[in-house]
Write a protein that holds these residues in place. Structure first.
Motif, PDB file in Angstrom:
ATOM      1  N   GLU A 505      59.342 -30.579  39.057  1.00  0.00           N
ATOM      2  CA  GLU A 505      58.466 -31.413  39.896  1.00  0.00           C
ATOM      3  C   GLU A 505      57.468 -30.517  40.558  1.00  0.00           C
ATOM      4  O   GLU A 505      56.386 -31.007  40.605  1.00  0.00           O
ATOM      5  N   LEU A 506      57.681 -29.369  41.126  1.00  0.00           N
ATOM      6  CA  LEU A 506      56.857 -28.354  41.647  1.00  0.00           C
ATOM      7  C   LEU A 506      55.685 -28.111  40.837  1.00  0.00           C
ATOM      8  O   LEU A 506      54.560 -28.041  41.219  1.00  0.00           O
ATOM      9  N   LEU A 507      56.115 -27.751  39.583  1.00  0.00           N
ATOM     10  CA  LEU A 507      55.108 -27.552  38.769  1.00  0.00           C
ATOM     11  C   LEU A 507      54.134 -28.539  38.277  1.00  0.00           C
ATOM     12  O   LEU A 507      53.004 -28.346  38.338  1.00  0.00           O
ATOM     13  N   GLN A 508      54.858 -29.649  38.132  1.00  0.00           N
ATOM     14  CA  GLN A 508      53.886 -31.077  38.091  1.00  0.00           C
ATOM     15  C   GLN A 508      52.902 -31.335  39.187  1.00  0.00           C
ATOM     16  O   GLN A 508      51.828 -31.541  39.125  1.00  0.00           O
ATOM     17  N   ARG A 509      53.466 -30.783  40.304  1.00  0.00           N
ATOM     18  CA  ARG A 509      52.624 -31.225  41.531  1.00  0.00           C
ATOM     19  C   ARG A 509      51.751 -29.935  41.890  1.00  0.00           C
ATOM     20  O   ARG A 509      50.720 -30.076  42.642  1.00  0.00           O
ATOM     21  N   GLY A 510      51.938 -29.083  41.106  1.00  0.00           N
ATOM     22  CA  GLY A 510      50.978 -27.797  41.311  1.00  0.00           C
ATOM     23  C   GLY A 510      51.104 -27.301  42.799  1.00  0.00           C
ATOM     24  O   GLY A 510      50.257 -26.543  43.213  1.00  0.00           O
ATOM     25  N   GLU A 511      52.364 -26.986  43.263  1.00  0.00           N
ATOM     26  CA  GLU A 511      52.861 -26.447  44.327  1.00  0.00           C
ATOM     27  C   GLU A 511      53.382 -25.208  44.062  1.00  0.00           C
ATOM     28  O   GLU A 511      54.442 -25.136  43.333  1.00  0.00           O
ATOM     29  N   GLY A 512      53.227 -24.159  44.737  1.00  0.00           N
ATOM     30  CA  GLY A 512      54.329 -22.961  44.925  1.00  0.00           C
ATOM     31  C   GLY A 512      53.643 -21.969  44.064  1.00  0.00           C
ATOM     32  O   GLY A 512      52.607 -22.274  43.247  1.00  0.00           O
ATOM     33  N   ASP A 513      54.520 -20.867  43.918  1.00  0.00           N
ATOM     34  CA  ASP A 513      53.978 -19.975  42.947  1.00  0.00           C
ATOM     35  C   ASP A 513      54.238 -20.231  41.369  1.00  0.00           C
ATOM     36  O   ASP A 513      55.414 -20.160  41.011  1.00  0.00           O
ATOM     37  N   SER A 514      53.047 -20.464  40.719  1.00  0.00           N
ATOM     38  CA  SER A 514      53.475 -21.200  39.201  1.00  0.00           C
ATOM     39  C   SER A 514      54.121 -20.119  38.548  1.00  0.00           C
ATOM     40  O   SER A 514      54.727 -20.496  37.489  1.00  0.00           O
ATOM     41  N   GLU A 515      53.796 -18.768  38.550  1.00  0.00           N
ATOM     42  CA  GLU A 515      54.552 -17.928  37.646  1.00  0.00           C
ATOM     43  C   GLU A 515      55.922 -17.829  37.895  1.00  0.00           C
ATOM     44  O   GLU A 515      56.890 -17.902  37.057  1.00  0.00           O
ATOM     45  N   MET A 516      56.497 -17.964  39.237  1.00  0.00           N
ATOM     46  CA  MET A 516      57.769 -17.628  39.543  1.00  0.00           C
ATOM     47  C   MET A 516      58.512 -19.058  39.328  1.00  0.00           C
ATOM     48  O   MET A 516      59.550 -18.859  38.677  1.00  0.00           O
ATOM     49  N   LEU A 517      57.762 -20.057  39.232  1.00  0.00           N
ATOM     50  CA  LEU A 517      58.290 -21.483  38.880  1.00  0.00           C
ATOM     51  C   LEU A 517      58.688 -21.745  37.373  1.00  0.00           C
ATOM     52  O   LEU A 517      59.728 -21.951  36.954  1.00  0.00           O
TER      53      LEU A 517
END
Length: 722
Positions: A505-517
Motif C-alpha cells: 500500500e505504501l509503495l502504491q501511495r508513493g510514501e516512505g523510503d521506496s528503496e527500503m519498502l
C-alpha cells in the motif's frame, strides 16, 4: 434439538443478515422462534417482515424513496437484535455456559444495576471494603449479562463513570463488563458507554479510558459487518479521535495485540528449550538435584553460583537470558506460563476479579498477622498484570508465617529499583500508556486462555485482530508513520504475510523510503515462498541502490532458487568486488560455478575459503568434491580425511568412498559406504548413492560395477529402520 444445533441455526441466521439476504433471514428467524418455543417474539418478526415487504413493493413499483437505504438498514439492525433476543431467551434457562449460569444468578437475586450502583457508592463512602467488593462483583455480573440495558440504567452508569467520588477500580470493572457483554451481543447503549469511558480525561481515570479504547477496538472488530447499521458509532469515533493522543493510543493498542501472538511461542520455547537446558545443567557436576534448583528458580532467591554456571556453561542459555530481557523490555508477555497454574484460587471464581485492578488492601489478601506484604507487589507493576499480582499474592499466603514475613520485607527492599524505573517512565507519557494498555490486554489474555469456563467464550485471541484493516479505523491509521510501525512489528515478529500488504500500500501511495519498502516487501514475499515476487522487488530496490551488499546477496539467492546460477553469479561477483573476503559470498560463488559444472573456477573459490578459514567445513567439502570431479584424487582424499577427522556427515563418507573407488581401491570404498549408511536403512543410502551415479561414471567406474556395489549394499543394509 441440542444446544449445538440451536447455536448453528443462530449462526446461519446471522450469516443471512450479514449478507443482506433478508427473505431467508426472516424465514430462518421464524423457524428459530418456532423450534425454541419463544412465541412471544412472533409478532415482532411479522411486523418487521411486513415493513420489509412494503419497502420492496414501493421499490418494484418504481417509487424513488430517498429513505429506502435508511429503512433497510434499520430493518437489518432490528433483525440482528431480535435474533440475539431470541437466542438469549432460549438459552437463558437451559444453557450450562458460564454467561447464562451467571445470568440466572443475577436474575434470581432480583437487584437491578441502578440499585447496585447505589450500594457501591454507599459502601465506598462508609469505607466498607468487604461489602463494597461484593457489590462490585454483583455490578460486574449484572452489567455483563444484561443483554440490552435501558436508557435509565445507561444514564446511571454514565453518571458513575463521570463521578469523581465513584471508585476508579469499579469504573475499570464496568469497562470490562461492557466489553464481555458486547461480545455476547451488540447493544447500542453499552457501546455508547464505552465511548463515554474512553473520553474520560482526568489523571486518575487514564486506565479507564485506555481500557475502554481496547474494548472499543475489540467490539468494532467483532461487529465489523454491522457497523454500517449504527452511524452513531462512526460519529462517536470521530469525536473521540479529536481528543489528544488518540492516534498514538490506537497505534499502541494494535501493536500490543500483535505482540500477544508471541505469548504461546515464548511459552513453548520456555518449555521445550530453556527448562530442559536448565535441567540438564543442574544435573551435571553434582551441584544438586533438578527439583531443588527449579524450586529456587520459581520461588526464593536463585543461587548465584548456579546462575554463574548456567550462563558460563551454555551459550544457548546465555543467549536466551539476554533475549528474555529484550523481550520483556519490548512488552512480550513472559509470565503467562508461570502464572497459568495459579488461577485456581477461589478469588478467581468471580469473573470480575480477573479484571480487578490490584490493591494490597483487598480483603482477600488480609493475612492472619495483619502484615502488609502485598504492598511490595505494587512495585511489580512494570511487568506484571493485575491478575498475576493477585495470583502471586495468593501463592505467598500459602507460605508459613515466618517465610511470608521475610519475603514481604525482601519485596519492599528488592523492588525499590523497579519503583524508580516506573517513576522515570511516567515522564514518557506514550511509553507509560502503552505499558498500561499491554497490561490490560494481558488480563484479557489470562481470562480467555485460563478461565475455568473458557470453552464457553469465543476466544478473541484466536482471531486475526488486524485492526488496521477495519474500514472504520482506517482514517486514523492510514498515515505512513503508523502503518510502518505496525508493519515493522509484524516483520520483526515473523509475520511477513501480515506486513506485506502494508508495504504494498505504501509503495502504491508513493510514501516512505521506496528503496527500503521494496527491500522489505521483497523480504516478505521471499519469506512466504514467492521467490519470483521477491526477486522483482529486490531488483527494483537495486536500481535505486546498486551498491547494497544485502540486496546483491538476496538477488543472487533468488536467482539460485529459480535455477539461474549464471545470473546469480553476476550479482555475487559484484558483491565480491565490494567485499573481497566475505566467506559466505565466496562460498556461493563457488556453488554457482559448481552448478554450471565449471569445476576449476569453483575450486579456486573453495580453496580461498579454506585458506581464509581452515575450520570452514563447507569450503573443505567444496575443495574435496571439485578435486574428485577433476580427477585430483590425492587432493580429494586428503580433504575428505580432514573432514572425517572433525565433524563428518554421511555425505563425507560417501564421497570419500567415491574417491577410493575411482582410485581403484574397491575395498576401501566399500568400508566408507558402510560408514555412510551407519544406523540408516538402504533407502537412505540409495538416495545419496544414485544421485552421484553420473559422477561415478565420469570418474571411469563401469556402470556394471556400480550396479554390483549397489546390490551388495542392499544385502547388508536393512530395508527399513523402524
Amino acid at each position: 434439538m441440542t444446544l449445538q444445533e440451536l447455536t448453528n441455526r443462530y449462526k446461519n441466521l446471522v450469516r443471512r443478515i450479514d449478507n443482506g439476504q433478508m427473505k431467508e433471514a426472516f424465514d430462518l428467524l421464524t423457524h428459530f422462534i418456532t423450534v425454541t418455543g419463544q412465541h412471544t417474539f412472533t409478532s415482532r418478526v411479522e411486523e418487521l417482515q411486513n415493513t420489509y415487504r412494503y419497502m420492496l413493493h414501493y421499490y418494484v413499483e418504481g417509487s424513488n424513496d430517498p429513505t429506502r437505504h435508511r429503512i433497510r438498514a434499520d430493518i437489518r439492525r432490528r433483525a440482528y437484535e431480535l435474533a440475539d433476543a431470541v437466542r438469549h431467551a432460549t438459552f437463558g434457562d437451559i444453557s450450562p455456559a458460564t454467561y447464562y449460569s451467571v445470568r440466572r444468578s443475577v436474575r434470581y437475586a432480583g437487584i437491578g444495576i441502578t440499585s447496585i450502583l447505589r450500594q457501591v457508592a454507599l459502601y465506598t463512602e462508609a469505607g466498607d471494603r468487604e461489602h463494597g467488593e461484593s457489590a462490585a462483583n454483583r455490578l460486574f455480573d449484572a452489567l455483563w449479562t444484561t443483554e440490552f440495558i435501558d436508557a435509565d440504567t445507561a444514564s446511571a452508569l454514565r453518571e458513575a463513570l463521570s463521578s469523581h467520588s465513584f471508585p476508579t477500580d469499579v469504573k475499570t470493572l464496568l469497562v470490562s463488563a461492557l466489553l464481555l457483554g458486547l461480545q455476547a451481543s451488540f447493544d447500542r447503549e453499552k457501546m455508547r458507554l464505552l465511548f463515554d469511558a474512553a473520553a474520560l480525561s482526568d489523571a486518575d481515570t487514564v486506565n479507564v479510558s485506555l481500557q475502554a479504547l481496547v474494548a472499543i477496538c475489540l467490539t468494532l472488530y467483532t461487529y465489523s459487518d454491522r457497523l454500517e447499521l449504527y452511524p452513531e458509532v462512526q460519529e462517536r469515533l470521530e469525536m473521540l479521535a479529536e481528543t489528544p493522543d488518540f492516534r498514538r493510543r490506537l497505534s499502541s493498542v494494535i501493536v500490543r495485540f500483535i505482540l500477544t501472538r508471541e505469548t504461546e511461542k515464548v511459552a513453548h520455547r520456555l518449555k521445550d528449550e530453556i527448562l530442559p537446558e536448565i535441567m540438564k545443567l543442574t544435573t551435571q557436576g553434582g551441584k544438586g538435584p533438578t527439583t531443588d534448583f527449579l524450586k529456587e528458580i520459581a520461588g526464593e532467591e536463585m543461587n548465584p553460583e548456579w546462575m554463574e554456571r548456567m550462563v558460563g556453561s551454555s551459550d544457548k542459555l546465555s543467549a536466551w537470558m539476554r533475549e528474555y530481557g529484550e523481550l520483556q523490555e519490548e512488552g512480550i508477555d513472559m509470565l503467562h506460563t508461570t502464572f497459568g497454574p495459579l488461577k485456581r484460587f477461589p478469588f478467581f471464581h468471580e469473573t470480575g476479579n480477573w479484571f480487578l485492578p490490584f490493591t494490597p488492601r483487598h480483603t482477600a489478601l488480609r493475612d492472619h498477622n495483619g502484615d502488609s506484604f502485598a504492598d511490595g507487589i505494587l512495585s511489580l507493576a512494570a511487568f506484571m498484570c493485575d491478575s498475576d499480582k493477585y495470583s502471586f499474592c495468593f501463592s505467598i499466603l500459602h507460605l508459613p508465617d515466618a517465610q511470608r514475613r521475610a519475603l514481604g520485607e525482601q519485596l519492599r527492599g528488592d523492588f525499590s529499583q523497579l519503583r524508580e524505573q516506573e517513576a522515570a517512565e511516567l515522564g514518557d507519557r506514550g511509553k507509560h500508556e502503552e505499558r498500561l494498555i499491554g497490561l490490560y490486554i494481558r488480563n484479557l489474555y489470562r481470562f480467555y486462555k485460563l478461565h475455568p469456563g473458557r470453552a464457553d467464550f469465543d476466544d478473541i485471541f484466536e482471531r486475526g485482530l488486524d485492526f488496521h484493516r477495519l474500514p472504520i479505523l482506517r482514517p486514523y491509521l492510514s498515515d505512513a508513520e503508523t502503518l510502518l510501525r505496525i508493519a515493522e512489528v509484524y516483520l520483526r515478529k515473523g509475520y511477513p504475510d501480515d506486513a506485506r500488504p502494508i508495504y504494498e500500500e505504501l509503495l502504491q501511495r508513493g510514501e516512505g523510503d521506496s528503496e527500503m519498502l521494496h527491500q522489505k516487501l521483497g523480504y516478505c514475499l521471499q519469506s512466504i515462498g514467492d521467490v519470483d515476487g521477491a526477486l522483482r522487488e529486490y531488483l527494483r530496490a537495486e536500481l535505486i541502490n546498486p551498491d547494497s551488499k544485502w540486496l546483491l546477496r538476496r538477488i543472487a539467492a533468488c536467482y539460485r532458487a529459480i535455477k539461474q546460477p549464471t545470473r546469480a553469479l553476476e550479482f555475487l561477483l559484484r558483491h565480491e568486488r565490494l567485499e573481497p573476503d566475505n566467506l559466505s559470498v565466496l562460498l556461493h560463488i563457488g556453488h554457482c560455478y559448481l552448478e554450471q559444472k565449471m569445476y576449476d573456477e569453483a575450486l579456486k573459490y573453495y580453496f580461498k575459503v579454506d585458506y581464509l578459514d581452515p575450520t570452514n567445513a563447507k569450503g573443505g567439502r567444496g575443495v574435496a568434491w571439485c578435486s574428485f570431479v577433476l580427477g585430483k584424487y590425492d587432493q580429494a582424499r586428503a580433504s575428505y580425511r580432514k573432514l572425517i577427522a572433525e565433524q563428518p556427515q554421511p555425505e563425507d563418507y560417501l564421497n570419500a568412498g567415491h574417491t577410493e573407488w575411482a582410485s581403484g581401491h574397491v575395498k576401501e570404498a566399500y568400508a566408507y559406504y558402510l560408514q555412510a549408511a551407519a544406523g540408516k536403512d538402504f533407502d537412505f543410502f540409495a538416495n545419496l548413492f544414485d544421485a552421484d551415479r553420473s559422477a561415478l561414471i565420469r570418474a571411469g567406474i563401469d556402470p556394471e560395477e556400480i550396479a554390483l556395489m549397489r546390490d551388495e549394499m542392499q544385502y547388508v543394509l536393512p530395508e527399513e529402520v523402524m
